[in-house]
Write a protein that holds these residues in place. Sequence first.
Motif, PDB file in Angstrom:
ATOM      1  N   VAL A 317       0.854  -1.186   0.000  1.00  0.00           N
ATOM      2  CA  VAL A 317       0.000   0.000   0.000  1.00  0.00           C
ATOM      3  C   VAL A 317       0.895   1.242   0.000  1.00  0.00           C
ATOM      4  N   ASP A 318       0.683   2.115  -0.969  1.00  0.00           N
ATOM      5  CA  ASP A 318       1.443   3.366  -1.024  1.00  0.00           C
ATOM      6  C   ASP A 318       0.696   4.423  -0.210  1.00  0.00           C
ATOM      7  N   TYR A 319       0.806   4.281   1.112  1.00  0.00           N
ATOM      8  CA  TYR A 319       0.058   5.152   2.024  1.00  0.00           C
ATOM      9  C   TYR A 319       0.364   6.628   1.747  1.00  0.00           C
ATOM     10  N   GLU A 320       1.646   6.977   1.721  1.00  0.00           N
ATOM     11  CA  GLU A 320       2.027   8.383   1.543  1.00  0.00           C
ATOM     12  C   GLU A 320       1.703   8.886   0.141  1.00  0.00           C
ATOM     13  N   GLY A 321       1.928   8.038  -0.845  1.00  0.00           N
ATOM     14  CA  GLY A 321       1.659   8.450  -2.224  1.00  0.00           C
ATOM     15  C   GLY A 321       0.198   8.791  -2.446  1.00  0.00           C
TER      16      GLY A 321
END
Length: 536
Positions: A317-321
């Motif tokens: 999961v690209d949480y920050e992106g």
Amino acid sequence: ENSMKLMKTLVAGVALGAIASTTVLPAFAQTPANMLIIANRIDDITTLDPQESFEFAGSDVLRNVYGRLVNFDPADLAAGYQPDLAESWEVSEDGMTITFTMREGVTFHSGNPVTAKDAEFSLRRAVTLNKTPSFILTQFGFTPENIAETIVATDDRTLKITTDKRYATSFVLNCLTATIAGIVDSKVAMEHDVDGDLGNEWLKTNTAGSGPYKDVNWKANESVTMLANPDYYGGAPAMERVIVRHVQESATQRLLLERGDIDVARNLNPEDVAGISSADGITVDSELRGRLMYYSLNQKNEALSNPKVIEATKYLVDYEGMRDSFLNGQYTIQQAFLPQTYLGAIDETPYTLDIEKAKALMEEAGYGDGIEIEVGVREAQERIEIAQALQNNFAQAGIKLNITVGTAKQILARYRTRELDMYLGAWGPDYPDPHTNAATFAMNPDNSDAAENTGFLTWRNAWDIPEMTAKTAAAVVENDREKRAEMYREIQREHQATSPFGIMFQKIEQTARKDNVQGFSIGAAITAAAYWKVTK
């Protein structure tokens, strides 16, 4: 508090004057002074029966239609629950019985008086109907067999409820602010009883409350219209009519607001928020909500029940992106099941995007050749975008994600019957106590397919956790506030490490409204929207 106002950039007066001198400016429409028109996604409404409703948009409607024993003041949410249809209450020495004294002189929309007998009927009705949200009340030991002794109106003004053990009084009262605790006009409900359904079929599309709004006209996937109750004990609302229009697209909501066709837009994406923030006459409010965005993995699927596969997904999961792009300003990273502002919440974020680590975990799990699964997602823009981002990252570690998009009703129906491999959606608290989320993310008292209550998210994902269930049950009866908070912190850390839930974000709701609209409350992190204190 958590609410903040976004600053607006005003158009330079000189430039405006130059335009005005050469051009006839269009006159923007305005909604009537006594009417509030809101654009929102309301396709998740499945019923208007307060003892059955368990969806976001339904909670907004029912908060305005049904009084409860205790409720929140939209103008002072920080004060916690306040007297509503009950004007006061007393707690027995053993802490197990709460005696409510009903407010005098309150009437239902039918004209019938609101009595303790109606409160008895409504709470008993919730237990008897045993619909999805019934666990909010049955967790206190209420059963169809014992409600004649445990939920009792001793006269028209006195209601006694007796729980199976001592709980923190605040926990019990917080639960009574939930939608399911709405007090129904017992006479009207029973006039529409069919085969012992206590008026359930009729109340799916009709209302019988005592709240500030009445006469609800609900057209599925289209609109909800409410009329003010001139006899509301708190005073007749200034907005004589409230219309909530179902508008799926952000761009359409923005256009309607800019044109003056609506007063409030509730589902603008970051791009449209940025575009409208500088518009004259429009304000954008940002408020931290209790809603969490998460995905979950069905443990009936052998591959998805492998602990290393579960862990791998959390590194995909690209949480920050996502937070910094298409969710910008509207979600903050949250990887535990208690929302920020709740007792015992933690802000630890142990997972970040790490595709190489995820690949290694898939190999260790014996799935180096990959797997294929279906994810169900509601047709809402940001959820589909999250699903597509996950699909891209999951593929890089060998997980082929097939996205099925449907209406909220369609996807939830499959989720609630354990049909989906994976679900992507949101969960909002039902009352402002940590047990509201702990009960469904960290308890599963009966994992069998025949289990009666499907409200537990653990059950929907077939996650059998007797030990964590016991820990969560212990936390809810702990009377020491700090000790109780620490118990929830420990449960969440274990949950983060082992659960088939990928909790990703907490909602920041950005609501755009006309400047003349004052007193509009969406309920912060603890409750639903309120319209009765709105003025223009």
